[in-house]
Enzyme design. Sequence first.
Site: not given
Length: 337
Positions: A130, A243
Amino acid sequence: MNVAIVGASGAVGQEFLKVLDEQNFPIENLKLFGSHRSKGKDYIFHGKSYTVQELTENSGPEFQDIDFVFTSAGASVSKQYASLITSGGAIMIDNSSAFRMDDDVPLVVPEVNGADCFNAPRNIIANPNCTTIILVVALKPINDLSPIKRVRVATYQAASGAGGAAMDELVEQHRQLSNNETPTVEKFAYQLAYNVIPHIDVFQSNDYTREEMKMFNETRKIMHSPDIRVSATCVRVPVMRSHSEAVWVETESPVSVEAVKEAFSKAHGVKVLDEPLAKRYPMPLELAGKDEVFVGRIRKDLADDNGLNFWLTGDQIKKGAALNAVQIAKYIISHSK
């Protein structure tokens, strides 16, 4: 298309269902698979109920008529069942780390290297980590202006990167601490509430973590640039979802901030949110659930004449996992006609 999801009950598996709906993916038949623990669970998709089947060594016939299989059940499951899943010609788009660095498995972010989808001799395409996905989406427009020599990145990774149970633990820790109770610590190395932990995944012999080495290796493979030097420090922060990354880039030739902002504004999958005087910049609290990677704080690096600094935020469950996988399938469909 006939589609299957392996790991349907997990956080990413559930996100697959949402993204397939949002993207209007052309589904004729859908099958859901999971562990023995998930067997029998029902999920609604397009108004119809689907029951999770247990994935076993006898599940081969279930995949014979499938076009795409989205897998997110962990590397060990992917390795064990890959041959079975692809035995009928299905394309397996795998969200685990099982095959990412295999030479005969493309590692794909469609905005960066979509054409690699068509060099998949094992019918397996790997979804990158990711943090790597949201990074390379932002690196590609800069690399098109001038080849990137070095990338230094510090990540600020949400609890959701460790799964739904980790998100629950963060919430529970805050509750416990507010009641003067000892916080439960099971999913992370330390208490995450009111803390940051500079440690994600296991440490390697060079004292980098496996998460940091994923960024090093995967970035180079995706961008077809084995000479790019990537150094990362990955940090878990007490954020629920999405994130963020602080990025330092050195290019072969100087690139102006104005040129980079223009390149970002034209790039697919990127949105610029960079208004310092108005205090507007990407933040996970605002951007969870969004499809794009948001970039801001774009400025020249004061320590490097060929350097740029910027900040990015991206939803790692969405673009960093499920959405990227679905975009891979859509790329294959649209470029196969």
